[in-house]
Design an enzyme around this catalytic site. Sequence first.
Site, PDB file in Angstrom:
ATOM      1  N   ASP A   8      15.108 -12.494  29.168  1.00  0.00           N
ATOM      2  CA  ASP A   8      14.381 -12.380  30.432  1.00  0.00           C
ATOM      3  C   ASP A   8      15.196 -13.059  31.519  1.00  0.00           C
ATOM      4  OD1 ASP A   8      12.614 -12.191  32.530  1.00  0.00           O
ATOM      5  OD2 ASP A   8      10.865 -12.841  31.371  1.00  0.00           O
ATOM      6  N   ARG A  25      14.586 -12.514  34.873  1.00  0.00           N
ATOM      7  CA  ARG A  25      13.882 -12.293  36.133  1.00  0.00           C
ATOM      8  C   ARG A  25      13.669 -13.588  36.923  1.00  0.00           C
ATOM      9  NH1 ARG A  25       9.082  -8.778  33.523  1.00  0.00           N
ATOM     10  NH2 ARG A  25       9.394 -10.419  31.948  1.00  0.00           N
TER      11      ARG A  25
END
Length: 427
Positions: free
Chosen positions: A143, A145
């Site tokens: 991840d 983000r």
Amino acid sequence: MTTVHPAPAPAPLPVPTPDGPAHLPLRWDGGETPFVLWHFDFGGDRWTAAYTGDIHSGDPVPLRIESACIFGHVLRSAQCDCGYQLDRAMESFARNGRGLLLYGIDQDARGLGIAAHYAIYAMRQQENLDTDAVYARLDAPVDARSYEPVVAILRHLGVPAVRLLSNNPRREAFLRDAGFDVELAPLEAPLDIHNMSTLMLEKEDLAYRWSFETHADWLEPLQDSVAEFADRSVACAAIPGGGTAGTPLARADDDGDWDLARRLAAAMPAAVPTGTLVVYLTDLPRADDLAVYAGLGAEAVVVPFADLPDALREAAATEGVKLVDWERRNAYRTERPQWRLEHRAAGIDVYRRADRLRCVAARAGEDVPRTALEALWETCRTQPDTFGDVTRPGPDAAWFELAPAADAYGSASAAVLAALAGTRAQR
């Protein structure tokens, strides 16, 4: 004595001049609902805000933070839950007349981008790499983000409190740490054969608060029971999301007769609940076992290994069963040699473990493979100089094992294949 001071909080991200607003009737929940839309570009990190209703009433605003997914949102892939979550969130906003969507346009593949998303699928499907190997090759986190733009947009819109539609604890923590009041509203897609691996990875790697247990949860108790027994294998059948990992529908043990699939079939209940039936194994299956599992209604067979023989994958595809590699945290602590499918010919499957071979009559109830097995058995047991020790668990067993001398494995294997080729030619 040294005093350690906490690191200062990062400066708030400045909000660029947004594009908009655009007032559009969006089609959700069987009708058209008026939405107000804005576009924000944070130096190449682009976001869209879309809201309906009064977001300044003082009540927490229903909020969905959505990362772009070309496969799920645009092409409607069943392999992820992205389309489901966007649909359910927007339908609830339209139905209730209030809600805010923040859409990260450049967050495909959890922030890695569309090109990486295609690369991930290519490595999984064409090279059969497991998830850990994929992200290691990308040299990227699962991840990547950033949610700083979310904070900036919410402050720009004057939204201090939200009702977050999410099961992602990272999003919740980020908003709370930024000073927002956060209520949680879980948003979970039904588990099925297509999205199962993706959602379970999110729970294991990213601590998503999904209600169901993962493949690891089902495998671990089985693996613990065989860890000290190289020739013992265990299987269970379960419907993930339909109970707990301690209560499978059926369980079977095999202490050496290598007939685990039929043992599991005999242990199955007469009535199987609806849902995605999965078979969990401590060891690689025999290729012909896959037909038995398919006959039980299993849609997937999960094993705690990353490296699966191509021939076994092909056999699973032939039977319409998804063979799932799930080594990850389920890797055995000590090496556990496996019987790996190497050849399929004349109705006989040939497996190798270290310098031993096993020859199996596939589809054991049929006459042709059994006839071929008996002919091969006679050939092997009468030529000990070539094949070494030849053993069979019983006169009616559908397989036998060869233990050639350490320096004679290659010649023994070649002789087995030559004998099988002769059998096939006679047919």
